[in-house]
Each structure stands twice: as C-alpha cells, then as structure tokens.
Design a protein around this motif. Sequence first.
Motif, short mmCIF file in Angstrom:
data_model
loop_
_atom_site.label_atom_id
_atom_site.label_comp_id
_atom_site.label_asym_id
_atom_site.label_seq_id
_atom_site.Cartn_x
_atom_site.Cartn_y
_atom_site.Cartn_z
N SER A 103 0.97 -1.28 -0.09
CA SER A 103 -0.16 -0.08 -0.06
C SER A 103 0.87 1.37 0.14
O SER A 103 0.51 2.23 0.53
N TRP A 104 2.02 1.34 -0.74
CA TRP A 104 2.90 2.37 -0.96
C TRP A 104 3.61 2.07 -2.16
O TRP A 104 3.58 1.25 -2.73
N SER A 105 4.39 3.32 -2.42
CA SER A 105 5.09 3.20 -3.83
C SER A 105 6.05 2.04 -3.84
O SER A 105 6.70 1.71 -2.96
N LEU A 106 5.87 1.22 -4.90
CA LEU A 106 6.82 0.26 -5.40
C LEU A 106 8.20 0.49 -5.66
O LEU A 106 9.08 -0.27 -5.61
N GLU A 107 8.53 1.72 -5.79
CA GLU A 107 9.98 2.04 -6.01
C GLU A 107 10.62 2.42 -4.65
O GLU A 107 11.88 2.39 -4.53
N ARG A 108 10.03 2.65 -3.67
CA ARG A 108 10.66 2.77 -2.44
C ARG A 108 11.25 1.66 -1.77
O ARG A 108 10.79 0.47 -1.76
N THR A 138 -7.96 -0.13 0.69
CA THR A 138 -8.09 -1.59 0.32
C THR A 138 -7.19 -2.52 1.30
O THR A 138 -7.70 -3.76 1.53
N TYR A 139 -6.05 -2.11 1.70
CA TYR A 139 -5.34 -2.98 2.64
C TYR A 139 -6.00 -3.12 3.85
O TYR A 139 -5.94 -4.34 4.44
N LEU A 140 -6.69 -2.06 4.52
CA LEU A 140 -7.47 -2.49 5.60
C LEU A 140 -8.60 -3.46 5.66
O LEU A 140 -8.67 -4.22 6.47
N LYS A 141 -8.88 -3.70 4.50
CA LYS A 141 -9.96 -5.09 4.21
C LYS A 141 -9.46 -6.27 4.68
O LYS A 141 -9.94 -7.26 5.06
N ALA A 142 -7.98 -6.53 4.26
CA ALA A 142 -7.39 -7.69 4.60
C ALA A 142 -7.21 -7.96 6.20
O ALA A 142 -6.95 -8.95 6.70
N TRP A 143 -7.30 -6.63 6.77
CA TRP A 143 -7.24 -6.77 8.26
C TRP A 143 -8.63 -7.12 8.82
O TRP A 143 -8.73 -7.91 9.91
N THR A 160 -11.83 3.73 12.11
CA THR A 160 -11.26 5.26 11.57
C THR A 160 -9.91 5.36 12.05
O THR A 160 -8.71 5.87 11.29
N HIS A 161 -9.52 4.89 13.33
CA HIS A 161 -8.08 4.69 13.56
C HIS A 161 -7.23 3.93 12.69
O HIS A 161 -6.14 4.38 12.28
N GLN A 162 -7.75 2.72 12.61
CA GLN A 162 -6.96 1.91 11.69
C GLN A 162 -6.60 2.40 10.39
O GLN A 162 -5.59 2.50 10.02
N LEU A 163 -7.46 3.14 9.80
CA LEU A 163 -7.49 3.78 8.43
C LEU A 163 -6.52 4.94 8.44
O LEU A 163 -5.76 4.93 7.63
N ARG A 164 -6.62 5.59 9.65
CA ARG A 164 -5.69 6.79 9.78
C ARG A 164 -4.22 6.20 9.85
O ARG A 164 -3.07 6.81 9.25
N VAL A 165 -4.10 5.21 10.48
CA VAL A 165 -2.74 4.44 10.68
C VAL A 165 -2.32 4.20 9.20
O VAL A 165 -1.19 4.22 9.00
N LEU A 166 -3.05 3.28 8.56
CA LEU A 166 -2.59 2.67 7.34
C LEU A 166 -2.50 3.96 6.34
O LEU A 166 -1.54 3.72 5.49
N ARG A 167 -3.00 4.83 6.24
CA ARG A 167 -2.85 6.25 5.62
C ARG A 167 -1.91 6.77 5.65
O ARG A 167 -1.13 7.25 4.79
#
Length: 301
Positions: A157-162, A225-230, A240-247
């Motif tokens: 859920s982040w840049s593939l180049e980093r 989308t990644y949150l749905k895996a959790w 909302t907290h979990q989404l804030r963390v992942l974002r």
Amino acid sequence: MIVVTAANGNQGRLLIPKLIAAKLPVRACVRSAASAERLRALGVPDVLVGDVSDPAVAARAMRGAQQVYHIGPTLHPREREMGLAVIDAARAEGVQHFVFSSVLHAITTDLVQHEIKRDVEEHLLSSGLEFTILQPANYMLPLKLRPVFARGVFELSWSLERRQSMVDLDDVTDVAHTVLAEGARHHGATYELVGPGRYTAHELGAILSRVLDKPVEVRQIDADTYLKAWVGDGDPRRFTHQLRVLRSITARYSSHDFVGNSNVLTWLLRRPPTTFEAYVRRQYATARANGDASSSPATPS
C-alpha cells in the motif's frame, strides 16, 4: 513471573512457546476468552482477560511480576493508553525489568503508530523502571504473502519504488526471549532489530517469483483496500483509527525509504538474521503443506 501483553497476537503466539520451553513462568494478558483458551491450550496456566488500558486491569496484570514484555496490539485505537497504563502499573508494583516492543525510527511522528510508540517510549524512559526497548523494522507477515500464494499477486500500500527493510518475527521473538532470560545484561538498552537487505517492491517480487518458480505480479493498492485484509467486511466507520494509521504509512513510505541496519540484530541473535527469501521459502512450504498455495501461474490483471 514474566507478564506478556497482547499475548495472542503476532508476536505473542511465537514468544509464549519459547518462554514455556525455557521453563520461565508466564502470565499472558489477552482481551478475549477465545484468546485465553488458545493460550491455556499451549500450556499457560496464568491468563488474564481484560483491557490493560484500564488501570485496574493493568494493576492485576502486574501483581507479583518481575518482568514485563509489553506489545501494543496492532492498529488498536487505545494503544497509547494501554502502554501508559501498563508502565504506571509496573512502576507501582515494583517490576524489575520492563521490555517494550516499539518500532524502528519511532521518532518519525508523521506515522501515527510511530508517534504512539514514541510517546510510550518517553513515558517508560521517565518512569524510573529498568527498561529495554526493542525497535523492529516492518514485519515479514504471512498476511502479505497470502495473495502471492493464492493468486500470484504481491500487494503493497505504498510506492513500489521505495526501499524498505524488514525483519522476521521469529527473529524478533528470539531476541525478546534472550532479553527476558538474561535480564540485567540488557538494562537501559535500545535495540534496532532489522533483517538483511533494503528492497523495492519489484525486488521483493523477483524473490517471490524465484521461490514460487512462476511469475508474480507486483501491485500497489491503497490503504483502504489493505484495511480490508485486516478487518474483512466490517463497517469501515468502525475502523477510523486503523484507516488513519494505514493512510499515514502509505503517505510516508511513498515519499521516503524506510531502512535500517542488521548489525545489532546479528549480534543479539548470535547468528545471521533471516533473509526475506528464507522467510518466504519457509512460509511457502507451510502453505503448500496446508493446501493454501496455488500451483497455477499468475494471471495478469
């Protein structure tokens, strides 16, 4: 007595059997009766069910304890309150050694979870307790490999180049076991726990393809989308907290590399740390034995 919080989580499920095998007395703290039953089945007779952010529960957890291994439960909205309450209770009970599972580069406070762990670290440093702080890199998690084994797709859920550094949780819990068993030798220490290598998603995908011996598609997804895996099909408004963390992870990891150095982990383990490839081979063998891995090639989307 060693108290382990979040004892049925990713770390606890690996650490508890190691402590039991070493015949170290353990009290496991969990939040549900189902988790308690699982730990009792592993041979833990002393299990406390409750929310350790409640000072009364934290006080019961610390009663008679000499050491604590505190793990903030992943993505929990009260993680900060739990950490502060457990430290306060440990100080009141006269705990001899408090080991805290933090995170690599906790000072990076634009990451929500890092800011929480940084605050807990500061509270621990100010508590007067003897402490050891473990700062692991991103975990190598089976959750991230499930789409690889099932569909031939590796998702981040982040840049593939980093670039990112990672660590095997089995290595982390080996260190935790050593620190708890050896005690005073590790008082006052802060240890960065980082496995070998610094990888882009494309480099990780190449390793996965080599292990599976078939093409693996590398794909960037968003935090939602990644949150749905959790949480599965749960109502997003409850997380909302979990989404804030992942974002916050998506934003930081897409604009900066997240890397470290494996020297400290190598010294603590007294052996080379687990590589990503070795980890994947181990997990793939387990998945195939359990019938959880597809043998068909990946289908590009």
